[in-house]
Each structure stands twice: as structure tokens, then as C-alpha cells.
Design an enzyme around this catalytic site. Structure first.
Site, PDB file in Angstrom:
ATOM      1  N   HIS A 455       0.822  -1.208   0.000  1.00  0.00           N
ATOM      2  CA  HIS A 455       0.000   0.000   0.000  1.00  0.00           C
ATOM      3  C   HIS A 455       0.860   1.264   0.000  1.00  0.00           C
ATOM      4  CE1 HIS A 455      -2.039   3.247   2.231  1.00  0.00           C
ATOM      5  NE2 HIS A 455      -2.967   2.984   1.349  1.00  0.00           N
ATOM      6  N   CYS A 832      -3.192  34.919 -14.467  1.00  0.00           N
ATOM      7  CA  CYS A 832      -2.007  34.858 -13.617  1.00  0.00           C
ATOM      8  C   CYS A 832      -2.356  34.526 -12.170  1.00  0.00           C
ATOM      9  CB  CYS A 832      -1.192  36.146 -13.706  1.00  0.00           C
ATOM     10  SG  CYS A 832      -2.122  37.573 -13.146  1.00  0.00           S
TER      11      CYS A 832
HETATM   12  C1  PEP Z   1      -4.843  37.456  -8.376  1.00  0.00           C
HETATM   13  O1  PEP Z   1      -5.585  38.120  -7.674  1.00  0.00           O
HETATM   14  O2  PEP Z   1      -5.193  36.417  -8.946  1.00  0.00           O
HETATM   15  C2  PEP Z   1      -3.457  37.881  -8.571  1.00  0.00           C
HETATM   16  C3  PEP Z   1      -2.669  37.231  -9.416  1.00  0.00           C
HETATM   17  O3  PEP Z   1      -3.004  38.883  -7.807  1.00  0.00           O
HETATM   18  P1  PEP Z   1      -2.586  38.722  -6.276  1.00  0.00           P
HETATM   19  O4  PEP Z   1      -2.575  37.268  -5.971  1.00  0.00           O
HETATM   20  O5  PEP Z   1      -1.265  39.368  -6.150  1.00  0.00           O
HETATM   21  O6  PEP Z   1      -3.681  39.445  -5.580  1.00  0.00           O
END
Ligand code: PEP
Ligand code: MG
Length: 900
Positions: A455, A832
Site C-alpha cells: 500500500h 495569472c
Molecule cells: C490574483 O488576484 O489572482 C493575482 C494574481 O493577484 P494577487 O494574488 O497578487 O492578488
């Protein structure tokens, strides 16, 4: 005719995986291939869903079908439940669409009772075996179906062994086991208040319900969350005639892989145990023999088995993981599935299968789980250190990776210590499925017992955690939390290192070096790049991160969080001077100190990216995070600003916000203090001009990103400052430079008014961290406190901050892309937020037509592969032309997400 909830193995096939689960579909496929499979039937995943819909009940219709199929099975096998001459015994096993090894329940030897055990004993001439089966069944049924703890039965076994003066279970005689079976039944009755069920049909219904119920057990829920398996899928149940591996010395059981699951090498790899049942191999209680040794023990069976392995691998065109049993020299196949493998093995196997002409390059790209790559991207032991450090011992290299940390002895401690930020190695006699959360929290796992298919090994490989198993040299005192190895005593908290690629165990913490993308990894990445449509950028705030990301294949920076550039010692002071200013002049004075620091950093970022796009985001700090809290820092700041400590403290107090995530951050900062936007623009443009001059062949084109915009006028206000400042800088330098000003879409209002916003924004980048926070109204920093309750109540299956909520947040994104591009068709759109590195979310981003995803450096290869998989499954090119409208793209979305 009533709805069909059950299929005989011969009625199914591999294509019915959704209905029959992986195990059921493959048993059907093996039956169709004419392989020796003990016959049986599969109760569908739809029956499981119905069980939950009906309030955890098996309704009369399904129950009637179950008994109908028992009749059919009896007819096919010539055996009957409870028969005095030829009794039918079955196994009852779970089998979901995606394999979840060890997470759900299994019951073996079902159908045995006081009468049947006597028949088995007489017919086999092996009463010891018959009573062993019976006592095992009572134990398993009590544990799995009725949830009477295993320990009560183990205590009875230990007592019996002590009374008889023996050490091993196998030394107990038929009479001892008979006596134990009666003791077990009495134990059951005392705990449950009813006699142990003797009617096989009652036993069967109990077992089926238990398997359905196990779909919802805590470890299965955790496993599903980690592996993106939806709760709605449910599990199928396979009822299969038993084949006995524990009837004597011409019987046995084992598991094998057609290729090495740790390295990918093309050779049969596996283990078996003579005179044993499957659970003995998987549980790691007895250390099994290597599969090659079967050639000596049972040459004909081994030859037949090798042929079957080749047939199965050719048929499925993938490495197979098989379970088999030998009953009186006759081989039975109990299971085959595409085997779980380490990331290294996955890459090698995919490349080899292409070279062997078994699969296409696209199939090779599709067969690798991008999440697995993570293990390859983490540091490995330094080769030099490996040469000079002598290992304490060597055991089985069950799951590769370099792990170093402090020894803990229980899964619970592993979790607790890891939550406190400690790196731990979980050392256990053997692991059981209950340990899964501790295994996840640990850097590595070391077990005393168990082989490559125990496992611990299977689960560790599945989750990419380093594991060394079967170290029998350890003398373990698990309860007292210490062990000895090579003459050294290790106690809780002592340091140890494991090399999961060689099986070596080292004293202390071994130094590590970063991983590289080469060999099979490099080849698969090249293939991924060939097939993907989206670009992959990185979120990097430092030149070191940017260089690392570029090495891992990043094609630009999608987000540089400029506030993170001030975390370093020596820089924070200037930043604090800036935020604790009373007047524009004071602030400008502080900003003048910051400007050269920023410019220098930006130059290094442009250098690192060698002309690839670099998106720099204006400051977005919740200010209170940066103010000093230590008395000494406050004094230093007061001195630098020529103010009293009390004045500085008053400013700090004034910066306090009740809800900083929705406070004075993002573009609001530039609206209140335009001088900050001016300084950052100067730094970005001056750096770009300098680097462009140094490298005339590159195109240095800064992308300036304004955060937290919700209203186009906000954006315009800041953009006007940027454009005025930038143009003045370019003119003053007499340079030729183009730049873009865009915005993050991270406030729902920005998504809702994306057509307006696009009039000013030259690009959009979805900040899905904030967009998720504000769409749900969940604080990013606090959601962890209540998400557990959401998982338990099935309101959520996943953390929406890790796996994009395509229904809500995704809808906003899709809308924003469509509205933005309707105004500015050439604009580029990316993501992002953290979701930019999550494979499932990447698939969605592809489907709505994003141009790129941006993620942390170590997730860049994962994103490259996920983007390629998304494009292979749902090509961007619709009939020769690239999808331009969201209507086209929508076709893709339905294709991908209909399973949700
Ligand atoms: C987000 O808000 O997705 C972003 C990339 O900015 P931060 O995480 O810096 O607020
Ligand atoms: Mg944000």
C-alpha cells in the site's frame, strides 16, 4: 423491461468504463479476450448513485436484479450459494471509473458459513485452509461491513498464539483456527447484538452496501480531491467467483506490472506469495517473492502468465498492473489496469511506446498526468554528497525523490508537525489506507515491511511522495516511537534522509540541488510544445525566479508582483518610508530612493527573459503588511523620517484597515498617490530602454499592468499618468520603444463591464485569486477555516482557490474575453492567478480562448503539458480556421466539461 443496473462480465467491455468502473470494464474486456477470469458480474456506478439518491438504500429493483444475477452466476459456474456439495464463494470489490488503489473496501470469501466451511474442508481435504477462510471472512466482514474494529480480532489471534506458544499465524492448526472462528463470531455478536449472518445473500447485500458506502469514506474523499475525481461518478461493485490462492502449496497470488512502475524499464516486475490471498501481498504483512522466481516454482504457469502480460499490454497499449491468483496450479486473472507509475517512469514509458510504434505522439502527451511532473521539479540529492555519504541501509526504492526531515511515527503526527512547518519523514512498520493524510504531509515514507506493491509504495507513487519500503533491518518500537538501524537509535524528531530512487537511507539531512528538464522529460516537453496553442508564462518577482522559469520553458513573465521586490532585508526600509509619508514631497523623496532599486530589478528581469514579454504589475500591497511592528524597526523609521516614534505609530494606526483585501490596495493606491504610478512607470521604461540598447536584436516591449480595476475611469486615470510619464521618458532618451498598458480582471465588476474596460486596456490578465475571492465573497486568507466543512457536506468538492470554479468565476472570464475582444479584437488575454498552474483550470482557459497562462516557475512544465493536452482534446483550429468567436470556443467548452 426494468433499467439495467447489472452486467455479467461477458456483457461488458472496456468502453463501458463510466458505467462499469475501471475494474469491471477491464474484467469484461479480459473475458472477451478469452483470458482466464473467474466469472462474475458488475453492479453499475449508476446503482451507486441511486443508492445515495435513495438515502443510502439499495432499492428493491436493484436488489431483485442482484439476486437474478446471482442465479445467472450460479448457472454459469455450476456452484450455488450455501450449497452442501458445490458452494459458491465470491469476492466483492469496488471499482470506480478512475482507479483509487486502497481507498475503498473489498470483501473476500463471501458465501462461507458453518455448513459451507465443512464442505470446503471435506472437499479440499484441507481443513486448515477452510477454517482460515472462514475466520478471515468473519474478520473482514465485521471490520468492513459492520465497522467492528480489526483490533478486537487481532487481540484474539494474539491470545490464541500465546496460548499455543507459536509466533506466526501459519503455525496455528485447523482446530485453532476453528476455535478462533467461533471466538470471532461471539465477538461479533457481543459488539453488534445479533448473530453473525450465515445466509450468503444477506452477506452479499451487506457487502455491496459497504462498498457503496466506502465511496464516501474520508480517505476516498481526500484522494478524490487530490486527483480531480468527481464525487458524482460513484463506484461500481464487482462480484466475482473466488479463486483461492491459499488452498495449499500449489496455490498462490500476486501482482505484477508489465514495466517497472518506478523507472519505466521494459521488464516484468512484480511479486507473489505462495499459499496466500491477495490482501497478504498488498497489505505488506508478509514480504513476498520476486515474480521471476515463479519461473522456478511453477514454470508452466509462469510461461502462461508472461504471454497474458504481453497480450494485455499490446491490447491496452499501456503498462498494465495485474492481479492474479493460482488455484491448484491453474492461473486466474483477477484484474488489469493501466498501472500507476512515478513521473520518471511515466515519461520513459510514453517515449518508449512511441518508439515501439504502439502509440502516437499525441497519445504519449495525453497519457502523462501533468500533476505528477511536480515530483521531478523538486530538488534531488546533490550527486557529490551522495558520493561521500555512506548510507545506513538500503531497502526497496518504492517511489523516487529526495526526502529529508525529522522522524515521526504516526500519520497524525506527520500531519501535525507538517502543519507547524516542519519537514517530516513518516516511519511505519507498514502503512494502511488510514495513513493517507499523514503520507501526504510527509516529505518521505519509510516502512519496515512490504514490497514494491504494498500500500505504501502504490499510494506514495500515486501522490509523488518519496518512499523507501521493506527495510527489514529496522528494529521497530512503533508504540514507544523509536527504532534502531545500523546500530543507531532514531527517536521522534531525529533527522533522516531517504533516496526514493535508489532505496538508500541516510543519517541526517543530505544536501540537495535543483532538478533539470532533460532526457525523457525534455522530449515530452518538446512534444507538448509542438501540440499546444496557449503560451506559458511565469509569475516571477525576482531575477532568480525568472531565470529558473525560463530554464523550465517559460515564454515570458505574466505577473511580476512589484511589492514582493521589497521583502528583502535592506529594501523594506525605503518602502516603509514611502508608505509612512504625510506629504507628497515626503513620499516623492522616499520614491526617489526606490526608483533605482526598481529599475535595476526590472533590467535584470528583461535580461533574464531575453526579449520575451514581461508584464509588470503596479504596486498592489495591503499597506499594513509592510508597516513595521518591532519597536526597533519603528524607531529606525522614525529616525529616517525625522519624526517621533509616536508620530510613526499614529501613521501606522491610521493605515489599519478592517478588511485589507478590499481596502486601500491595487489601483486605488495610484489614484490616491499618483506619484507612485509615476515612479514605477519611470523605472519600467528606463529599464526597458537600457536593455533594448544593450540587446538591439531583442524586442523589449514592457507590458504595464494596473491591478484591481473595477471601473474604466479608474483605469483611465492611472493609464493617463503612465502614458504621459512613459512618453516623456522615451522622448527624453530619444529612444524608440513601444509598450502596452493593460489591466488585471480580478473584480467581478471589471468582468461585467469588460467592453468598457477594453476601450482603455490593451490586454487583460485574469487575477483569479481575487476574482474567486470576490465572486464567492470568501476571504482568500480565511477560507481555509471553513472549507473543510464545505467538503464534508459536499457543498464543495475542491478548493475554488486551487481549482477554478468554471461555473461561476469561469462564466465571468468567458464573458470578459468575449466582451473585451468585441471592442479590441487584437487584445491578448491571459491568467495569472494560482489557477494558471492547475491542469483542470488550464483546460478551461484553453477552451475560452486565452492566449497564455502564467504560473509559478515550478509549475511551468505542468502548464506546458496541460496546455498541450487541452489542445489535443479540443483543438483551437475549428475546420482550418482558428476559433475567433466565443461561439466557436463554446463548442469546445461543452465537449470538455460535459462530464461535470
Ligand atoms: C490574483 O488576484 O489572482 C493575482 C494574481 O493577484 P494577487 O494574488 O497578487 O492578488
Ligand atoms: Mg490580485
Amino acid at each position: 423491461m426494468s433499467y439495467k443496473y447489472i452486467y455479467l462480465f461477458k456483457e461488458g467491455d472496456a468502453k463501458k468504463r463510466e458505467l462499469l468502473g475501471g475494474k469491471g470494464a477491464n474484467l469484461a474486456e479480459m473475458t472477451n479476450l478469452g483470458l482466464p477470469v473467474p466469472q462474475g458480474f458488475t453492479i453499475t456506478t449508476e446503482a451507486c448513485t441511486k443508492y445515495y439518491e435513495d438515502g443510502r438504500q439499495i432499492n428493491p429493483e436493484i436488489k431483485a436484479q442482484i439476486f437474478e444475477y446471482v442465479d445467472k452466476l450460479e448457472e454459469m459456474t455450476g456452484k450455488k450459494f450455501g450449497d452442501k456439495e458445490n458452494p459458491l464463494l465470491v469476492s466483492v470489490r469496488s471499482g470506480a471509473r478512475a482507479s483509487m488503489p486502497g481507498m475503498m473496501d473489498t470483501i473476500l470469501n463471501l458465501g462461507i458459513n458453518e455448513d459451507v466451511v465443512e464442505v470446503l474442508s471435506r472437499k479440499s481435504g484441507n481443513p486448515r485452509w477452510a477454517w482460515d477462510c472462514y475466520r478471515r471472512f468473519i474478520q473482514m466482514y465485521s471490520d468492513v461491513v459492520m465497522e467492528v474494529g480489526k483490533k478486537y480480532f487481532e487481540e484474539l489471534i494474539d491470545k490464541m498464539k500465546a496460548e499455543k506458544g507459536v509466533e506466526q499465524d501459519v503455525e496455528l492448526t485447523a482446530d485453532d483456527l476453528k476455535e478462533l472462528a467461533y471466538q470471532f463470531k461471539a465477538e461479533y455478536e457481543s459488539k453488534i447484538g445479533e448473530p453473525f449472518p450465515s445466509d450468503p445473500k444477506d452477506q452479499l447485500m451487506g457487502a455491496i452496501k459497504a462498498v457503496f458506502r466506502s465511496w464516501d469514506n474520508p480517505r476516498a474523499n481526500v484522494y478524490r480531491r487530490d486527483n480531480d475525481i468527481p464525487y458524482s461518478w460513484g463506484t461500481a461493485v464487482n462480484v466475482q467467483m473466488m479463486a483461492f490462492g491459499n488452498m495449499g502449496n500449489d496455490c498462490g497470488t500476486g501482482v505484477a506490472f508489465t514495466r517497472d512502475p518506478a523507472t519505466g524499464e521494459k521488464k516484468l516486475m512484480g511479486e507473489f506469495l505462495m499459499n496466500a490471498q491477495g490482501e497478504d501481498v498488498v497489505a505488506g504483512v508478509r514480504t513476498p517473492q520476486k515474480i521471476e522466481e515463479m519461473a522456478k516454482v511453477m514454470p508452466e504457469v509462469f510461461e502462461q502468465f508472461q504471454k497474458i502480460c504481453a497480450t494485455l499490454e499490446n491490447h491496452y497499449k499501456d503498462m498494465q498492473d495485474m492481479e492474479f491468483t493460482i488455484e491448484n496450479k491453474k492461473l486466474y486473472m483477477l484484474q488489469t489496469r493501466n498501472g500507476k507509475r512515478t513521473a520518471q517512469a511515466a515519461l520513459k514509458i510514453a517515449c518508449d511506446l512511441v518508439d515501439e510504434g504502439m502509440i502516437t505522439e499525441e497519445q504519449a502527451v495525453l497519457m502523462i498526468d501533468p500533476r505528477n511532473l511536480d515530483t521531478l521539479l523538486h530538488p534531488q540529492f546533490d550527486v557529490q554528497a551522495l558520493k561521500t555519504h555512506k548510507p545506513l541501509a538500503r531497502a526497496l526504492a518504492a517511489s523516487p525523490g529526495a526526502a529529508a526531515g525529522q522522524v515521526v511515527f504516526t500519520a497524525e503526527d506527520a500531519k501535525k508537525w507538517a502543519a507547524d512547518g516542519k519537514k517530516v519523514i513518516l516511519v511505519r512498520l507498514e502503512t494502511s489506507p488510514e495513513d493517507i493524510e499523514g503520507m501526504k504531509a510527509a516529505q518521505g515514507i519509510l516502512t519496515v515491511r512490504g514490497g514494491m506493491t504494498s500500500h505504501a509504495a502504490v499510494v506514495a507513487r500515486g501522490m509523488g511522495t518519496c518512499c523507501v519500503s521493506g527495510c527489514s533491518e529496522i528494529v521497530m518500537h512503533e508504540e514507544e516511537k523509536w527504532f534502531t538501524l545500523a546500530g543507531k537509535t532514531f527517536r521522534e524528531g531525529d533527522e533522516i534522509s531517504l533516496d526514493g530512487s535508489t532505496g538508500n537511507i541516510f543519517d541526517g539531512i543530505m544536501p540537495t540541488v535543483p532538478a533539470t528538464v532533460s532526457g525523457y522529460f525534455g522530449r515530452i516537453m518538446e512534444l507538448a510544445d509542438k501540440f499546444r496553442a496557449m503560451k506559458v508564462r511565469t509569475n516571477a518577482d525576482t531575477p532568480a525566479d525568472a531565470i529558473r522559469a525560463k530554464e523550465l520553458g517559460a515564454e515570458g513573465i505574466g505577473l511580476c508582483r512589484t511589492e514582493h521586490m521589497f521583502f528583502e532585508e535592506g529594501r523594506i526600509a525605503a518602502f516603509r518610508e514611502m508608505i509612512c509619508s504625510d506629504t507628497v514631497e515626503e513620499r516623492e523623496e522616499a520614491l526617489n530612493k526606490i526608483l533605482p532599486i526598481q529599475q535595476g530589478d526590472f533590467e535584470k528581469l528583461y535580461e533574464a527573459l531575453e526579449g520575451n514579454p514581461v508584464t509588470i504589475r503596479f504596486l498592489d500591497p495591503p499597506l499594513h503588511e509592510f508597516v513595521p511592528t518591532e519597536e526597533a524597526d519603528i524607531k529606525a523609521l522614525a529616525k529616517a523620517k525625522n519624526k517621533s516614534v509616536a508620530e510613526i505609530k499614529a501613521i501606522i494606526d491610521s493605515l489599519h484597515e478592517f478588511n485589507p483585501m478590499m481596502g486601500h490596495r491595487g489601483c486605488r493606491l495610484a489614484v490616491t498617490y499618483p506619484e507612485i504610478a509615476k515612479m514605477q512607470t519611470k523605472a519600467i521604461i528606463r529599464a526597458a530602454i537600457n536593455v533594448q540598447k544593450k540587446h538591439p536584436s531583442w524586442t523589449v516591449k514592457p507590458e504595464i499592468m494596473i491591478p484591481l480595476v473595477g471601473e474604466v475611469k479608474e483605469l483611465k486615470f492611472v493609464k493617463d499618468i503612465v502614458v504621459e510619464t512613459a512618453n516623456a521618458e522615451i522622448a527624453a532618451a530619444d529612444a524608440v520603444l513601444t509598450y502596452e498598458v493593460g489591466t488585471m480582471i480580478e473584480i467581478p465588476r471589471a468582468a461585467l463591464t469588460a467592453d468598457d474596460i477594453a476601450k482603455e486596456a490593451e490586454f487583460f490578465c485574469f487575477g483569479t485569486n481575487d476574482l474567486t475571492q470576490m465572486t464567492f465573497g470568501f476571504s482568500r486568507d480565511d477560507a481555509g477555516k471553513f472549507l473543510g466543512a464545505y467538503y464534508n457536506t459536499k457543498i464543495f468538492e475542491n478548493d475554488p482557490f486551487a481549482k477554478l470554479d468554471v461555473t461561476g468565476v469561469g462564466k465571468l472570464m468567458e464573458m470578459a474575453v468575449k466582451m473585451g475582444k468585441s471592442v479590441r479584437p487584437e487584445m491578448h488575454c491571459g491568467i495569472c492567478g494560482e489557477h494558471g498552474g492547475d491542469p483542470y483550470s488550464i483546460e478551461f482557459c484553453h477552451s475560452i480562448g486565452l492566449d497564455y497562462v502564467s504560473c509559478s516557475p515550478f509549475r511551468v512544465p505542468i502548464a506546458r503539458l496541460a496546455a498541450a493536452q487541452a489542445n489535443i482534446k479540443n483543438p483551437r483550429d475549428f475546420g482550418g480556421k482558428v476559433a475567433k468567436t466565443v461561439k466557436d470556443i463554446g463548442k469546445g467548452i461543452k465537449g470538455i466539461f460535459k462530464k461535470q
